[in-house]
Motif scaffolding. Sequence first.
Motif, PDB file in Angstrom:
ATOM      1  N   LEU A  55      -6.605   2.057  -5.371  1.00 60.63           N
ATOM      2  CA  LEU A  55      -7.298   0.688  -5.762  1.00 60.63           C
ATOM      3  C   LEU A  55      -7.742   0.552  -7.080  1.00 60.63           C
ATOM      4  O   LEU A  55      -7.574  -0.708  -7.558  1.00 60.63           O
TER       5      LEU A  55
ATOM      6  N   TRP B 175      -7.200   7.131  -2.365  1.00 61.72           N
ATOM      7  CA  TRP B 175      -7.664   6.016  -2.026  1.00 61.72           C
ATOM      8  C   TRP B 175      -8.420   5.077  -3.366  1.00 61.72           C
ATOM      9  O   TRP B 175      -7.997   4.100  -3.793  1.00 61.72           O
TER      10      TRP B 175
ATOM     11  N   VAL C 112      -3.302  -6.709  -0.635  1.00 61.76           N
ATOM     12  CA  VAL C 112      -2.408  -5.527  -0.754  1.00 61.76           C
ATOM     13  C   VAL C 112      -1.986  -5.477   0.749  1.00 61.76           C
ATOM     14  O   VAL C 112      -2.804  -5.362   1.737  1.00 61.76           O
TER      15      VAL C 112
ATOM     16  N   VAL D 265      -9.925   0.355   6.836  1.00 60.13           N
ATOM     17  CA  VAL D 265      -9.000  -0.256   5.584  1.00 60.13           C
ATOM     18  C   VAL D 265      -9.691  -1.545   5.021  1.00 60.13           C
ATOM     19  O   VAL D 265      -9.656  -1.415   3.581  1.00 60.13           O
TER      20      VAL D 265
ATOM     21  N   ALA E 218       0.692  -1.150  -0.098  1.00 61.82           N
ATOM     22  CA  ALA E 218      -0.164   0.069  -0.100  1.00 61.82           C
ATOM     23  C   ALA E 218       0.735   1.291  -0.154  1.00 61.82           C
ATOM     24  O   ALA E 218       1.856   1.483   0.620  1.00 61.82           O
TER      25      ALA E 218
ATOM     26  N   PRO F  15      -7.047  -7.000   2.008  1.00 63.65           N
ATOM     27  CA  PRO F  15      -5.654  -6.475   2.754  1.00 63.65           C
ATOM     28  C   PRO F  15      -5.158  -7.385   3.693  1.00 63.65           C
ATOM     29  O   PRO F  15      -5.846  -8.223   4.144  1.00 63.65           O
TER      30      PRO F  15
ATOM     31  N   ARG G 223     -12.788  -0.220   2.944  1.00 64.91           N
ATOM     32  CA  ARG G 223     -12.361   0.281   1.627  1.00 64.91           C
ATOM     33  C   ARG G 223     -11.719  -0.327   0.652  1.00 64.91           C
ATOM     34  O   ARG G 223     -12.261  -0.210  -0.554  1.00 64.91           O
ATOM     35  N   CYS G 224     -11.118  -1.407   0.890  1.00 66.79           N
ATOM     36  CA  CYS G 224     -10.333  -2.346   0.077  1.00 66.79           C
ATOM     37  C   CYS G 224     -11.393  -3.438  -0.576  1.00 66.79           C
ATOM     38  O   CYS G 224     -11.226  -3.654  -1.727  1.00 66.79           O
ATOM     39  N   LYS G 225     -12.587  -3.827   0.034  1.00 70.10           N
ATOM     40  CA  LYS G 225     -13.253  -4.703  -0.195  1.00 70.10           C
ATOM     41  C   LYS G 225     -13.922  -4.437  -1.754  1.00 70.10           C
ATOM     42  O   LYS G 225     -14.420  -3.568  -2.072  1.00 70.10           O
TER      43      LYS G 225
ATOM     44  N   ILE H 166     -11.203  -6.493  -2.489  1.00 65.33           N
ATOM     45  CA  ILE H 166      -9.665  -6.637  -2.498  1.00 65.33           C
ATOM     46  C   ILE H 166      -9.274  -6.993  -1.052  1.00 65.33           C
ATOM     47  O   ILE H 166     -10.010  -6.357  -0.204  1.00 65.33           O
TER      48      ILE H 166
END
Length: 293
Positions: free
Chosen positions: A120, A116, A135, A156, A75, A165, A159-161, A163
């Motif tokens: 992503l 952000w 990530v 985090v 990241a 982390p 936010r990544c979902k 994806i």
Amino acid sequence: MGTIEIGTASWTDRTLLASGWYPATADTPEKRLAWYAKKFSVVEVDATYYGPPAEQTSRLWAQRTPDGFTFNIKAFSLLTGHPTKVSAIYKDLRPETDKKNVYPGDLPPQAYEEIWSRFLGALDPLDEAGKLGAVLFQFPPWFGIRKSNKEYILEVAARCKPIRPVFEFRNSSWFEGANQNETLDFLRAHKLAFVGVDMPQGYKTSVPPVMAATADLAVVRFHGHSDKWTSKDIHEKFGYEYSHQELAGWAPRLRELAAEADRTHVLFNNCYSDYAQRNATELIGLLEGVEGD
């Protein structure tokens, strides 16, 4: 037992290129990545910590690697609360400041949100190709165990979902006494992957080599044991080659970890010359040589 995938945290380091690990015919970035992918099934991209990637770069990585190859992406520093050079931020989002380094609070909220989104979004080609593993969020030494930081970890993840982390701590408070079980139980409760590390001990940034599967993916990063860990020269800091005896000691521990997860990623971050590549190759041989594998 789940699968164990072994690789390194770089394939482009200048000292690696000078080491002779690549054949003379691998004389372009495309050919070097293809050669690397013949040897290992996973790689960690650390350059994305220093500057966010471009979507076109991710697309090229996906195109230049075989099916089943995996990229883990580190990241961008701003997203983990590290000091970040203003010049590393997207040009149109750079804050007007005389500071050389900035933190999230130095940016307007809208700019922070856009960083952000772009970071992503740039990973979409890898995700669409089925080649994005995780990530890596490596938090700074001052990121200790407390409620607000746990809340940020959950932020985090949201936010990544979708994806995935994975989380690496560099503050020993997460592992002191009963805190270790609290940390691992917290991650398990939210099905978030923990990153175990092997690193020099006795420094302010040192954390113990805890190995634990808190989700279906487990990650281990080998940083070496350089006696120059505090050096600002990254090659001095990570210039450590593991001995056969050290790696042989790790093989059963990694197999035990892999028994608790579907997939285990093992990344060598001792990136000086071809140390990481040789250690990764040797560990593969050790694991393949263990009876029952």
